[in-house]
Design a protein around this motif. Structure first.
Motif, PDB file in Angstrom:
ATOM      1  N   VAL A  47       0.917  -1.399   0.192  1.00  0.00           N
ATOM      2  CA  VAL A  47       0.121   0.113  -0.035  1.00  0.00           C
ATOM      3  C   VAL A  47       0.800   1.345   0.029  1.00  0.00           C
ATOM      4  CG1 VAL A  47      -1.763   1.262   1.208  1.00  0.00           C
ATOM      5  CG2 VAL A  47      -1.845  -1.287   1.376  1.00  0.00           C
ATOM      6  N   VAL A  48       0.454   2.281  -0.972  1.00  0.00           N
ATOM      7  CA  VAL A  48       1.184   3.476  -0.914  1.00  0.00           C
ATOM      8  C   VAL A  48       0.034   4.633  -0.641  1.00  0.00           C
ATOM      9  CG1 VAL A  48       2.312   5.197  -2.281  1.00  0.00           C
ATOM     10  CG2 VAL A  48       2.904   2.879  -2.321  1.00  0.00           C
ATOM     11  N   ILE A  49       0.303   5.329   0.248  1.00  0.00           N
ATOM     12  CA  ILE A  49      -0.594   6.341   0.672  1.00  0.00           C
ATOM     13  C   ILE A  49       0.143   7.676   0.183  1.00  0.00           C
ATOM     14  CG2 ILE A  49      -1.842   7.879   2.349  1.00  0.00           C
ATOM     15  CD1 ILE A  49      -2.281   5.282   4.075  1.00  0.00           C
ATOM     16  N   HIS A  50      -0.200   8.258  -0.842  1.00  0.00           N
ATOM     17  CA  HIS A  50       0.526   9.369  -1.550  1.00  0.00           C
ATOM     18  C   HIS A  50      -0.078  10.859  -0.936  1.00  0.00           C
ATOM     19  CE1 HIS A  50       2.776  11.751  -4.076  1.00  0.00           C
ATOM     20  NE2 HIS A  50       2.283  11.836  -4.834  1.00  0.00           N
ATOM     21  N   PRO A  82       1.179  -5.179  -9.329  1.00  0.00           N
ATOM     22  CA  PRO A  82      -0.292  -5.322  -9.666  1.00  0.00           C
ATOM     23  C   PRO A  82      -0.895  -5.870  -8.502  1.00  0.00           C
ATOM     24  CG  PRO A  82       1.196  -6.489 -11.308  1.00  0.00           C
ATOM     25  CD  PRO A  82       1.984  -5.999 -10.258  1.00  0.00           C
ATOM     26  N   ASN A  83      -2.113  -5.376  -8.246  1.00  0.00           N
ATOM     27  CA  ASN A  83      -2.807  -5.489  -7.025  1.00  0.00           C
ATOM     28  C   ASN A  83      -2.578  -4.866  -5.742  1.00  0.00           C
ATOM     29  OD1 ASN A  83      -4.519  -7.431  -8.455  1.00  0.00           O
ATOM     30  ND2 ASN A  83      -3.036  -8.984  -8.150  1.00  0.00           N
ATOM     31  N   ALA A  84      -1.607  -4.114  -5.739  1.00  0.00           N
ATOM     32  CA  ALA A  84      -0.958  -3.280  -4.702  1.00  0.00           C
ATOM     33  C   ALA A  84      -2.166  -2.131  -4.659  1.00  0.00           C
ATOM     34  CB  ALA A  84       0.425  -2.556  -4.898  1.00  0.00           C
ATOM     35  N   VAL A  85      -2.185  -1.345  -3.666  1.00  0.00           N
ATOM     36  CA  VAL A  85      -3.019  -0.189  -3.307  1.00  0.00           C
ATOM     37  C   VAL A  85      -2.350   1.165  -3.275  1.00  0.00           C
ATOM     38  CG1 VAL A  85      -4.682   0.666  -1.654  1.00  0.00           C
ATOM     39  CG2 VAL A  85      -4.768  -1.683  -1.874  1.00  0.00           C
ATOM     40  N   ILE A 139      -3.725  -1.647 -10.494  1.00  0.00           N
ATOM     41  CA  ILE A 139      -3.421  -1.334  -9.152  1.00  0.00           C
ATOM     42  C   ILE A 139      -4.664  -0.926  -8.837  1.00  0.00           C
ATOM     43  CG2 ILE A 139      -2.374   0.371  -7.883  1.00  0.00           C
ATOM     44  CD1 ILE A 139      -0.220   1.052 -10.264  1.00  0.00           C
ATOM     45  N   ARG A 140      -4.904  -1.244  -7.693  1.00  0.00           N
ATOM     46  CA  ARG A 140      -6.245  -0.757  -6.891  1.00  0.00           C
ATOM     47  C   ARG A 140      -5.899   0.674  -6.448  1.00  0.00           C
ATOM     48  NH1 ARG A 140      -7.472  -3.630  -1.735  1.00  0.00           N
ATOM     49  NH2 ARG A 140      -9.508  -2.528  -2.036  1.00  0.00           N
ATOM     50  N   ALA A 141      -6.701   1.566  -7.101  1.00  0.00           N
ATOM     51  CA  ALA A 141      -6.583   2.856  -6.710  1.00  0.00           C
ATOM     52  C   ALA A 141      -7.616   3.687  -6.162  1.00  0.00           C
ATOM     53  CB  ALA A 141      -6.013   3.552  -8.012  1.00  0.00           C
ATOM     54  N   CYS A 142      -7.334   4.531  -5.255  1.00  0.00           N
ATOM     55  CA  CYS A 142      -8.545   5.464  -4.489  1.00  0.00           C
ATOM     56  C   CYS A 142      -7.898   6.899  -4.791  1.00  0.00           C
ATOM     57  CB  CYS A 142      -8.667   5.044  -3.263  1.00  0.00           C
ATOM     58  SG  CYS A 142      -9.771   5.954  -2.358  1.00  0.00           S
ATOM     59  N   ILE A 143      -8.680   7.771  -5.128  1.00  0.00           N
ATOM     60  CA  ILE A 143      -8.490   9.099  -5.141  1.00  0.00           C
ATOM     61  C   ILE A 143      -9.311   9.998  -3.994  1.00  0.00           C
ATOM     62  CG2 ILE A 143      -8.544  11.280  -6.371  1.00  0.00           C
ATOM     63  CD1 ILE A 143      -8.257   9.539  -8.983  1.00  0.00           C
ATOM     64  N   PHE A 144      -8.956  10.378  -3.102  1.00  0.00           N
ATOM     65  CA  PHE A 144      -9.743  11.296  -2.145  1.00  0.00           C
ATOM     66  C   PHE A 144      -9.569  12.764  -2.451  1.00  0.00           C
ATOM     67  CE2 PHE A 144      -8.953   7.727   1.085  1.00  0.00           C
ATOM     68  CZ  PHE A 144     -10.436   7.128   0.939  1.00  0.00           C
ATOM     69  N   SER A 206     -11.902  -1.963  -6.748  1.00  0.00           N
ATOM     70  CA  SER A 206     -10.320  -1.872  -7.390  1.00  0.00           C
ATOM     71  C   SER A 206     -10.326  -0.361  -7.695  1.00  0.00           C
ATOM     72  CB  SER A 206     -10.587  -2.668  -8.857  1.00  0.00           C
ATOM     73  OG  SER A 206     -11.587  -2.146  -9.520  1.00  0.00           O
ATOM     74  N   TYR A 207     -11.560   0.397  -7.536  1.00  0.00           N
ATOM     75  CA  TYR A 207     -11.086   1.706  -7.746  1.00  0.00           C
ATOM     76  C   TYR A 207     -12.134   2.694  -7.153  1.00  0.00           C
ATOM     77  CZ  TYR A 207     -10.840   6.193 -10.346  1.00  0.00           C
ATOM     78  OH  TYR A 207     -10.758   7.645 -10.685  1.00  0.00           O
ATOM     79  N   GLY A 208     -11.713   3.940  -6.561  1.00  0.00           N
ATOM     80  CA  GLY A 208     -12.652   4.875  -6.114  1.00  0.00           C
ATOM     81  C   GLY A 208     -12.243   6.173  -6.194  1.00  0.00           C
TER      82      GLY A 208
END
Length: 280
Positions: A47-50, A82-85, A139-144, A206-208
């Motif tokens: 997991v990487v929280i950027h 692949p499959n990392a967050v 990659i499982r990706a989330c944008i806040f 997988s995405y948000g």
């Protein structure tokens, strides 16, 4: 699970890193997201929280904003397995003045150019890099798109405005307010932000793309926030009525939390009073 927080020594990052017991990728650990060698270590993490970013609206900082916030984000994404967050901290300010059309701003609010600075535009380009590389690299990706997230002060970091208000009331420093403090903001404690990150990590999504803030229940005018702080401390705030600040853009902002509540089951747990008390 190995978790990395970029900007993990920053105002929010120190608290997020502590919440997850994560590693720090920041210039204070001699690591730079613009360095091709440094970013190679990202491949070792689940997991990487950027959070790392160049947060400057000065026109002279435009080039550095685009380099850091857009190209720096791409540099990290290219190393993800692949499959990392990958969780990307964007900003509500990508909406600019378009947000003025809503009482509670949804993710469908327009982001077309309406005078945003290079800071906001570089964050929006960073979002597009997340969209592209998440799909290309599985990659499982989330944008806040973050509203006002606040935290306790930490060494060497500039405070957000909520923390600045608390410190100013405590120390008797004069506070300047736009429009006599009438603009509204929703505020979110950093631990609730961390819980939102965990909600995505633990989900099957997988995405948000989510607006993230305190929502209507945790919104107040700037003057109300200061009055609440003064009441908790039991003192009078010193208001500088002479200095005139420009109106903020958007004038009022409250996050619509319907999407993240429906998809991740997340809602803020820390209300305004408890959150402010934690800063005292």
């Amino acid at each position: 699970m190995k978790i990395l927080v970029t900007g993990g020594s920053g105002y929010l990052g120190v608290h997020v890193r502590r919440f997850f017991n994560a590693d720090d990728f920041s210039r204070r650990t001699q690591l730079d997201i613009l360095d091709g060698g440094d970013v190679l270590r990202v491949a070792d993490y689940d997991v990487v929280i950027h959070l790392a970013a160049h947060l400057d609206k000065d026109p002279d900082s435009a080039e550095l904003c685009f380099q850091t916030n857009a190209e720096g984000t791409a540099n990290l994404l290219k190393q993800m397995q692949p499959n990392a967050v990958f969780i990307y901290a964007s900003t509500k300010d990508v909406y600019g003045a378009h947000a003025n059309s809503f009482d509670e701003v949804p993710e469908t609010c327009a982001t077309d150019y309406c005078g945003q600075t290079a800071l906001e535009w570089s964050k929006l380009i960073g979002e597009r890099y997340v969209d592209f590389y998440a799909r290309q690299r599985n990659i499982r990706a989330c944008i806040f798109r973050l509203s006002t997230v606040y935290a306790r002060p930490s060494d060497g970091n500039e405070n957000g405005f909520v923390t600045h208000y608390v410190e100013s009331v405590k120390r008797g420093w004069p506070i300047s307010l736009p429009l006599e403090g009438r603009p509204v903001r929703d505020i979110l404690h950093v631990d609730d932000f961390s819980r939102a990150c965990k909600a995505f990590i633990d989900s099957s999504g997988s995405y948000g793309l989510y607006n993230l803030g305190g929502g209507k229940a945790n919104s107040a005018t700037l003057r109300e926030l200061i009055d609440n702080i003064a009441e908790l401390i039991q003192c009078e705030a010193v208001i500088d009525s002479e200095t005139k600040l420009p109106p903020p853009v958007p004038l009022n902002y409250v996050s619509d939390l319907a999407r993240i509540r429906a998809e991740l089951g997340w809602m803020p747990e820390i209300n305004i009073e408890d959150g402010l008390r934690s800063l005292l």
